[in-house]
Design a protein around this motif. Structure first.
Motif, PDB file in Angstrom:
ATOM      1  N   SER A   1       0.818  -1.205   0.000  1.00 48.31           N
ATOM      2  CA  SER A   1       0.000   0.000   0.000  1.00 48.31           C
ATOM      3  C   SER A   1       0.852   1.255   0.000  1.00 48.31           C
ATOM      4  CB  SER A   1      -0.946   0.000   1.208  1.00 48.31           C
ATOM      5  OG  SER A   1      -0.221   0.018   2.419  1.00 48.31           O
ATOM      6  N   GLU A   2       2.064   1.161   0.581  1.00 41.84           N
ATOM      7  CA  GLU A   2       2.963   2.315   0.595  1.00 41.84           C
ATOM      8  C   GLU A   2       3.289   2.750  -0.832  1.00 41.84           C
ATOM      9  OE1 GLU A   2       7.576   3.408   1.744  1.00 41.84           O
ATOM     10  OE2 GLU A   2       6.746   1.454   2.282  1.00 41.84           O
TER      11      GLU A   2
ATOM     12  N   GLU B   1      -0.501   3.630  -2.769  1.00 40.09           N
ATOM     13  CA  GLU B   1      -1.516   4.441  -2.093  1.00 40.09           C
ATOM     14  C   GLU B   1      -2.133   5.455  -3.050  1.00 40.09           C
ATOM     15  OE1 GLU B   1      -1.975   7.278   1.896  1.00 40.09           O
ATOM     16  OE2 GLU B   1      -0.027   6.449   1.337  1.00 40.09           O
TER      17      GLU B   1
END
Length: 295
Positions: free
Chosen positions: A11-12, A15
């Motif tokens: 997700s980093e 995002e």
């Protein structure tokens, strides 16, 4: 905890991204992201015991001109900048490369005059080739035509090496590294007797956790009646994740072409004439061009 950690790492990098037509996310790459993740990649690689990464260590010694930061970046892109998974894929890649090319050729450049020298007859069959155009996201399209199999002109190893060659050719396109690859099965003219289980196992084994490719889709076009037998075998050797990437297209050419464009954004001019598209596939000219260019 491990699952949460993997989700956090993914997700980093993704995002705020919206999934594409294949449900995949594609990070916005920045210098900071790449620099940080490349350091994490080396850290993760160092955590792997030497005895489990013997071939990867040999590659660092024997072909430093190949294992550059750009080469390793392909593995990070493939795993959406999850450094842990990228390092594991990199190690498995070198194990598979040694398995299929042998210790004498594995550390040479994958090209027609180096690692693939001796595979000319297999390459010329055109069972696995590369379309000359990418889709709108830059994904390269590999075409697989099992009707061109001639078992008197190839070995299992030479056909798998040919697949590796075509994949590495596709990965020369940076957008393919970032957005993925499409596999197009043009299987209508094939006979069941031409289906090669060992080659299929070798290709699936190379895709699964080894080659640095994000498989966006496996499009099977005009499957023959015996395809259900082939598919039953594929279910035994493919991961569930890869099986979910299979799309089967039946019906006349007009219906199939409309489906490609409406659902996947692939227009007629990017599909081969063998399935109703307008792109003429000239595999032998492509091979000659690459050979003349030393590729």
């Amino acid at each position: 905890c491990i699952i949460i950690s993997l989700i956090t790492m993914a997700s980093e990098a993704t995002e705020g991204q919206v999934p594409d037509v294949y449900g995949q996310l594609h990070p916005v790459e920045t210098k900071d992201l790449i620099d940080r993740k490349q350091k994490e990649f080396e850290d993760e690689l160092n955590k792997i015991p030497d005895e489990k990464k013997a071939n990867a260590k040999l590659a660092e010694q024997k072909c430093p001109n190949i294992v550059t930061s750009d080469f390793k970046l392909m593995f990070l892109r493939c795993e959406v900048f999850n450094a842990d998974l990228a390092a594991k894929r990199y190690v498995k890649y070198w194990d598979k490369r040694v398995e299929h090319f042998g210790p004498e050729k594995a550390f040479k450049k994958i090209s027609l005059s180096d690692a693939n020298a001796g595979d000319e007859e297999t390459m010329d069959l055109g069972v696995i080739s590369l379309l000359g155009k990418q889709d709108d996201q830059g994904r390269s399209i590999l075409i697989y035509d099992p009707s061109k199999y001639d078992k008197s002109k190839y070995t299992t190893s030479s056909m798998i090496r040919t697949f590796w060659y075509v994949v590495h050719s596709a990965l020369e396109v940076e957008e393919t590294q970032k957005h993925g690859m499409i596999f197009l099965g043009d299987v209508y003219r094939a006979k069941l007797s031409q289906f090669d289980r060992e080659v299929s196992k070798g290709i699936v084994g190379s895709i699964s956790g080894a080659l640095p490719i994000r498989m966006s889709a496996i499009h099977i076009v005009h499957p023959p009646t015996f395809f259900r037998i082939v598919f039953a075998f594929l279910k035994l050797v493919m991961s569930k994740r890869l099986l979910k990437r299979i799309y089967v297209h039946s019906g006349d050419d007009q219906k199939v072409l409309a489906e490609f464009e409406a659902k996947f954004g692939i227009a007629k001019d990017k599909l081969p004439t063998t399935i109703g598209g307008s792109l003429v596939l000239d595999h032998h000219s492509w091979i000659k061009m690459r050979r003349d260019s030393g590729l």
